[in-house]
Design a protein around this motif. Structure first.
Motif, PDB file in Angstrom:
ATOM      1  N   ILE A 154      19.374  -5.751  11.196  1.00 48.38           N
ATOM      2  CA  ILE A 154      18.530  -5.184  12.244  1.00 48.38           C
ATOM      3  C   ILE A 154      19.378  -4.222  13.068  1.00 48.38           C
ATOM      4  O   ILE A 154      20.296  -4.629  13.772  1.00 48.38           O
ATOM      5  CB  ILE A 154      17.955  -6.278  13.171  1.00 48.38           C
ATOM      6  CG1 ILE A 154      17.261  -7.369  12.353  1.00 48.38           C
ATOM      7  CG2 ILE A 154      16.977  -5.673  14.169  1.00 48.38           C
ATOM      8  CD1 ILE A 154      16.803  -8.554  13.191  1.00 48.38           C
ATOM      9  N   GLY A 155      19.080  -2.924  12.967  1.00 49.16           N
ATOM     10  CA  GLY A 155      19.832  -1.933  13.722  1.00 49.16           C
ATOM     11  C   GLY A 155      20.527  -0.932  12.818  1.00 49.16           C
ATOM     12  O   GLY A 155      21.177  -1.323  11.836  1.00 49.16           O
ATOM     13  N   GLY A 156      20.393   0.351  13.150  1.00 49.21           N
ATOM     14  CA  GLY A 156      20.938   1.401  12.298  1.00 49.21           C
ATOM     15  C   GLY A 156      22.027   2.235  12.932  1.00 49.21           C
ATOM     16  O   GLY A 156      22.045   3.452  12.787  1.00 49.21           O
ATOM     17  N   GLY A 157      22.946   1.583  13.634  1.00 52.38           N
ATOM     18  CA  GLY A 157      24.106   2.280  14.195  1.00 52.38           C
ATOM     19  C   GLY A 157      25.317   2.089  13.281  1.00 52.38           C
ATOM     20  O   GLY A 157      25.178   1.673  12.129  1.00 52.38           O
ATOM     21  N   PRO A 158      26.515   2.373  13.768  1.00 53.53           N
ATOM     22  CA  PRO A 158      27.724   2.219  12.952  1.00 53.53           C
ATOM     23  C   PRO A 158      27.897   0.806  12.391  1.00 53.53           C
ATOM     24  O   PRO A 158      28.314   0.646  11.246  1.00 53.53           O
ATOM     25  CB  PRO A 158      28.858   2.559  13.935  1.00 53.53           C
ATOM     26  CG  PRO A 158      28.222   3.422  14.957  1.00 53.53           C
ATOM     27  CD  PRO A 158      26.824   2.921  15.111  1.00 53.53           C
ATOM     28  N   ALA A 159      27.563  -0.202  13.186  1.00 58.11           N
ATOM     29  CA  ALA A 159      27.707  -1.587  12.729  1.00 58.11           C
ATOM     30  C   ALA A 159      26.736  -1.901  11.599  1.00 58.11           C
ATOM     31  O   ALA A 159      27.111  -2.464  10.566  1.00 58.11           O
ATOM     32  CB  ALA A 159      27.494  -2.556  13.893  1.00 58.11           C
ATOM     33  N   ILE A 209      18.299  -5.295   3.074  1.00 60.43           N
ATOM     34  CA  ILE A 209      17.511  -4.172   3.593  1.00 60.43           C
ATOM     35  C   ILE A 209      17.894  -3.983   5.055  1.00 60.43           C
ATOM     36  O   ILE A 209      18.313  -4.943   5.724  1.00 60.43           O
ATOM     37  CB  ILE A 209      15.992  -4.440   3.447  1.00 60.43           C
ATOM     38  CG1 ILE A 209      15.170  -3.189   3.776  1.00 60.43           C
ATOM     39  CG2 ILE A 209      15.554  -5.610   4.319  1.00 60.43           C
ATOM     40  CD1 ILE A 209      13.695  -3.312   3.406  1.00 60.43           C
ATOM     41  N   ILE A 210      17.806  -2.749   5.533  1.00 62.04           N
ATOM     42  CA  ILE A 210      18.137  -2.480   6.929  1.00 62.04           C
ATOM     43  C   ILE A 210      16.929  -1.881   7.641  1.00 62.04           C
ATOM     44  O   ILE A 210      16.285  -0.971   7.128  1.00 62.04           O
ATOM     45  CB  ILE A 210      19.375  -1.538   7.030  1.00 62.04           C
ATOM     46  CG1 ILE A 210      19.738  -1.247   8.488  1.00 62.04           C
ATOM     47  CG2 ILE A 210      19.168  -0.257   6.264  1.00 62.04           C
ATOM     48  CD1 ILE A 210      21.085  -0.527   8.631  1.00 62.04           C
ATOM     49  N   PHE A 211      16.618  -2.428   8.796  1.00 60.94           N
ATOM     50  CA  PHE A 211      15.550  -1.903   9.639  1.00 60.94           C
ATOM     51  C   PHE A 211      16.205  -1.242  10.844  1.00 60.94           C
ATOM     52  O   PHE A 211      16.817  -1.915  11.681  1.00 60.94           O
ATOM     53  CB  PHE A 211      14.596  -3.020  10.067  1.00 60.94           C
ATOM     54  CG  PHE A 211      13.804  -3.595   8.921  1.00 60.94           C
ATOM     55  CD1 PHE A 211      12.721  -2.896   8.392  1.00 60.94           C
ATOM     56  CD2 PHE A 211      14.141  -4.811   8.360  1.00 60.94           C
ATOM     57  CE1 PHE A 211      11.999  -3.410   7.324  1.00 60.94           C
ATOM     58  CE2 PHE A 211      13.422  -5.340   7.293  1.00 60.94           C
ATOM     59  CZ  PHE A 211      12.346  -4.632   6.771  1.00 60.94           C
ATOM     60  N   THR A 212      16.089   0.074  10.917  1.00 65.59           N
ATOM     61  CA  THR A 212      16.844   0.834  11.921  1.00 65.59           C
ATOM     62  C   THR A 212      16.185   0.847  13.291  1.00 65.59           C
ATOM     63  O   THR A 212      16.840   1.155  14.290  1.00 65.59           O
ATOM     64  CB  THR A 212      17.020   2.291  11.466  1.00 65.59           C
ATOM     65  OG1 THR A 212      15.727   2.914  11.365  1.00 65.59           O
ATOM     66  CG2 THR A 212      17.730   2.353  10.123  1.00 65.59           C
TER      67      THR A 212
END
Length: 316
Positions: free
Chosen positions: A14-19, A35-38
């Motif tokens: 959960i989150g689409g920053g550098p981490a 899967i990533i949810f930005t």
């Protein structure tokens, strides 16, 4: 229930920053189904940074937007699925070794592990007239909104690296930049301080606190109190840019995940108090808050996920 809702991931980010993107790169290379949810702001706060000069590998610096686009492209090259949905709810432990998220479109996704990399959002002054004038003279991103005040006088509030960077950027397009600092010194890095001090149209005011914002439909001026000498000053400005810190975006974690008194997720090696739940980046980092440390914790969280999944597999 749709087939997508029946699908079980090994990890959801959960989150689409550098981490978040760094975690995705490591998970993808480890062939862990993820899967990533930005969310509504892919790239996090970094996308509004005009120039990043302290991230290794870019001797001439790079814009925050381009850096995050590179993060995304690299993760996708290894097979990461990137979605721009926001996660509005987490249902922990719906059964043993399984958690569930609910998206902004009401769809549900199940996962064995979660990496929470939701970052942080800007801190505000919380004084009269502030909410009324947000976006009408009060901003948190000079790179985004500074262009509207070309040739005018503006103020930057804060004394850290973010405030220094905002001042530098605005000095190139604005007639005058007042840098208002509550403390008696700047907290920015030495190199950033040096840059600001050498700019002729940036004037620094230490020991100053904003007590009033003047304006109806737009900002006309700000009143500041000199904490040291107990007198007031009026600054006629067309805009103010806030750079006074951040608040972790951890509301979605309450009340299950342990937070510190400031709202940061409490972790040990990115591990939270709930098995299978990990946290990385600014949402758990109240100390460093740098792009590179966020990326580092994203790497750590992915490695911890891999270790956890191996242990879980052995128990099943």
């Amino acid at each position: 229930m749709s087939n997508r809702e029946r699908e079980i991931f090994d990890c959801i980010i959960i989150g689409g920053g550098p981490a978040g993107y760094t975690a995705a790169i490591y998970l993808a290379r480890a062939e862990i189904k993820h899967i990533i949810f930005t969310g509504f702001k892919p790239g996090g706060q970094l996308i509004s940074t005009n120039k990043v000069e302290n991230y290794p590998g870019f001797p001439n610096g790079i814009s925050g937007y381009k850096l995050m686009e590179s993060f995304k492209a690299q993760s996708e090259r290894f097979g990461t699925k990137v979605k721009d949905n926001s996660v509005v709810q987490i249902n922990f432990n719906i059964r043993k070794y399984l958690h569930e998220i609910i998206l902004d479109n009401s769809l549900k996704r199940k996962t064995k592990t979660l990496i929470i990399a939701t970052g942080a959002y800007p801190r505000y002054l919380n004084i009269e007239n502030e909410n009324k004038l947000l976006g009408k003279g009060i901003y948190t991103c000079a790179n985004c909104d500074g262009v509207f005040f070309k040739g005018k006088k503006v103020a930057v509030i804060g004394g850290g690296d973010k405030a220094a960077e905002e001042s530098i950027y605005l000095s190139n397009i604005c007639k005058k930049v007042y840098l208002i600092i509550r403390d008696n010194k700047m907290k920015a890095s030495k190199i950033m301080q040096k840059k600001v001090l050498n700019i002729k149209n940036v004037e620094i005011f230490y020991d100053h606190k904003i007590i009033k914002i003047i304006g109806e439909k737009k900002i006309q001026a700000i009143f500041c109190k000199n904490i040291k000498h107990n007198n007031n000053s009026l600054f006629k400005v067309a805009a103010i840019f806030l750079a006074i810190g951040q608040i972790p975006n951890s509301l979605i974690c309450k009340p299950n995940i342990k937070l510190d008194k400031s709202g940061y997720i409490i972790t040990k090696y990115t591990i939270t108090n709930i098995p299978g739940i990990f946290a990385a980046g600014d949402v758990q980092d109240s100390r460093y808050r740098q792009a590179i440390t966020s990326a580092g914790s994203g790497c750590m969280s992915a490695i911890e996920v891999e270790k956890y999944l191996l242990k879980v597999q052995e128990r099943i």
